[in-house]
Write a protein that holds these residues in place. Structure first.
Motif, short mmCIF file in Angstrom:
data_model
loop_
_atom_site.label_atom_id
_atom_site.label_comp_id
_atom_site.label_asym_id
_atom_site.label_seq_id
_atom_site.Cartn_x
_atom_site.Cartn_y
_atom_site.Cartn_z
N ILE A 1 0.85 -1.20 0.00
CA ILE A 1 0.00 0.00 0.00
C ILE A 1 0.89 1.24 0.00
CG2 ILE A 1 -1.91 -1.17 1.15
CD1 ILE A 1 -1.08 0.27 3.76
N PRO A 2 0.33 2.41 -0.37
CA PRO A 2 1.15 3.63 -0.44
C PRO A 2 1.43 4.26 0.93
CG PRO A 2 -0.80 3.74 -1.88
CD PRO A 2 -1.01 2.61 -0.93
N HIS A 3 2.33 5.25 0.90
CA HIS A 3 2.53 6.13 2.04
C HIS A 3 1.25 6.92 2.30
CE1 HIS A 3 6.68 5.22 1.03
NE2 HIS A 3 7.11 5.89 2.07
N THR A 4 1.14 7.49 3.47
CA THR A 4 0.03 8.42 3.75
C THR A 4 0.52 9.85 3.50
OG1 THR A 4 0.68 8.43 6.09
CG2 THR A 4 -1.05 6.89 5.42
N PRO A 5 -0.42 10.79 3.29
CA PRO A 5 -0.02 12.14 2.89
C PRO A 5 0.90 12.86 3.88
CG PRO A 5 -2.35 11.80 2.47
CD PRO A 5 -1.88 10.60 3.24
N GLU A 6 0.82 12.51 5.17
CA GLU A 6 1.62 13.21 6.17
C GLU A 6 3.02 12.62 6.36
OE1 GLU A 6 -0.72 10.03 8.31
OE2 GLU A 6 -1.09 11.51 6.73
N MET A 7 3.32 11.51 5.71
CA MET A 7 4.63 10.89 5.88
C MET A 7 5.71 11.71 5.15
SD MET A 7 3.60 6.84 5.68
CE MET A 7 5.22 6.24 6.17
N PRO A 8 6.94 11.72 5.68
CA PRO A 8 7.97 12.63 5.16
C PRO A 8 8.20 12.55 3.65
CG PRO A 8 8.70 11.67 7.22
CD PRO A 8 7.41 10.98 6.88
N ARG A 9 8.28 11.36 3.09
CA ARG A 9 8.56 11.25 1.66
C ARG A 9 7.39 11.76 0.81
NH1 ARG A 9 10.93 6.67 3.91
NH2 ARG A 9 13.18 6.48 3.55
N VAL B 1 5.25 14.15 1.87
CA VAL B 1 5.25 15.60 2.04
C VAL B 1 6.25 16.25 1.07
CG1 VAL B 1 5.84 17.47 3.63
CG2 VAL B 1 4.48 15.53 4.44
N LYS B 2 7.37 15.59 0.87
CA LYS B 2 8.40 16.11 -0.04
C LYS B 2 8.09 15.85 -1.51
CE LYS B 2 12.12 15.53 3.36
NZ LYS B 2 13.36 14.80 3.70
N GLY B 3 7.00 15.14 -1.77
CA GLY B 3 6.63 14.84 -3.15
C GLY B 3 7.45 13.74 -3.79
N GLN B 4 8.12 12.93 -2.96
CA GLN B 4 8.98 11.86 -3.49
C GLN B 4 8.19 10.60 -3.85
OE1 GLN B 4 11.71 11.51 -0.19
NE2 GLN B 4 13.07 13.10 -0.99
N VAL B 5 7.04 10.43 -3.23
CA VAL B 5 6.22 9.24 -3.48
C VAL B 5 4.75 9.62 -3.50
CG1 VAL B 5 7.84 7.59 -2.43
CG2 VAL B 5 6.12 8.73 -1.00
N PRO B 6 3.91 8.83 -4.18
CA PRO B 6 2.46 9.06 -4.11
C PRO B 6 1.96 8.75 -2.71
CG PRO B 6 3.06 7.60 -5.94
CD PRO B 6 4.26 7.72 -5.06
N SER B 7 0.74 9.16 -2.41
CA SER B 7 0.19 8.90 -1.08
C SER B 7 -1.30 8.61 -1.15
CB SER B 7 0.44 10.09 -0.15
OG SER B 7 -0.25 11.23 -0.60
N LEU B 8 -1.79 8.02 -0.07
CA LEU B 8 -3.20 7.67 0.05
C LEU B 8 -3.53 7.63 1.53
CD1 LEU B 8 -5.59 6.72 -1.84
CD2 LEU B 8 -4.94 4.38 -1.21
N PRO B 9 -4.64 8.22 1.96
CA PRO B 9 -5.02 8.13 3.38
C PRO B 9 -5.13 6.67 3.82
CG PRO B 9 -6.35 9.78 2.28
CD PRO B 9 -5.59 9.07 1.19
N VAL B 10 -4.73 6.41 5.05
CA VAL B 10 -4.68 5.02 5.51
C VAL B 10 -6.06 4.37 5.54
CG1 VAL B 10 -4.82 5.55 7.98
CG2 VAL B 10 -3.65 3.48 7.21
N ASP B 11 -7.12 5.15 5.80
CA ASP B 11 -8.44 4.53 5.82
C ASP B 11 -8.85 4.07 4.42
OD1 ASP B 11 -8.67 7.17 4.98
OD2 ASP B 11 -10.61 7.48 5.94
N ALA B 12 -8.38 4.79 3.39
CA ALA B 12 -8.66 4.36 2.02
C ALA B 12 -7.89 3.07 1.70
CB ALA B 12 -8.28 5.46 1.03
N SER B 13 -6.63 3.01 2.12
CA SER B 13 -5.86 1.78 1.93
C SER B 13 -6.51 0.61 2.66
CB SER B 13 -4.43 1.96 2.42
OG SER B 13 -3.69 2.80 1.57
#
Length: 216
Positions: free
Chosen positions: A168-176, A178-190
């Motif tokens: 599953i992806p990172h969440t939006p508040e995780m450091p990578r 936030v820096k735009g290094q990886v896509p993100s998804l809220p954990v409840d969606a995952s």
């Protein structure tokens, strides 16, 4: 009531949070209908992760095991295959960095997931609208280590258990993220996507033939 085991990982590297574990806990609290889910956290450490996993499988006696890991991908990524090698670009949480080591000496080169991976992918897309894919590689770090170790355990344990691995992806508040290094998804969606994976896998042993391959 069908028993299922869902595993997630402890935080790794710069992260103080791992959504794979948070999502596993959400599935335990709100499982699919007809399922009883036990969530277990695995250390992000070679060897030790498989010890904890084996203890959890023997203790809970699940019909199905779904292991979950964190990736830099942008959706629910259902893994097809685990390969028998540890080859690390970075150390694990214990500082170990094996290179070209087999996970199980004399074990098979690879194991396929025993989940209906394409059916799971399709149902996630249909029921949640989330991006979902079949992944052709789980890497060669601790996620693949756990995936291969899980499938070897299920293949040699002597019981008719099924299992597989989902990233599953990172969440939006995780450091990578936030820096735009990886896509993100809220954990409840995952967690919603994983709930569909789990319910689909519990309801179906056979897969469907749809295009989900890759050219590289």
């Amino acid at each position: 009531m069908t028993r299922a085991l869902v595993t997630g990982f402890e935080p790794f590297d710069i992260d103080t949070y791992n959504p794979s574990w948070a999502a596993a806990q959400m599935l335990q609290e709100n499982p699919p209908e007809g399922a009883e889910v036990t969530a277990v956290q695995l250390p992000c450490v070679f060897g030790k992760s498989l010890e904890v996993l084996r203890e959890a499988v023997l203790e809970t006696d699940p019909a199905l095991v779904l292991s979950v890991g964190l990736s830099g991908r942008n959706g629910i990524s259902v893994e097809r295959i685990a390969i028998n090698v540890n080859d690390c670009p970075i150390p694990d949480n214990a500082g170990r960095k094996p290179v070209d080591e087999p996970i199980v000496p004399e074990g098979p080169a690879a194991y396929f997931s025993t989940l209906p991976i394409k059916r799971c992918m399709t149902e996630v897309q249909k029921q949640t609208g989330l991006y979902s894919e079949v992944s052709q590689t789980a890497g060669t770090f601790v996620c693949n280590h756990v995936f291969y170790g899980l499938m070897h355990l299920l293949a040699t344990e002597g019981k008719q258990r099924r299992g597989g691995f989902v990233h599953i992806p990172h969440t939006p508040e995780m450091p990578r993220a936030v820096k735009g290094q990886v896509p993100s998804l809220p954990v409840d969606a995952s967690a919603n996507g994983l709930r569909v994976v789990l319910s689909t896998a519990l309801a179906h042993e056979s897969d469907i033939a749809v295009d989900a391959g890759a050219t590289h």
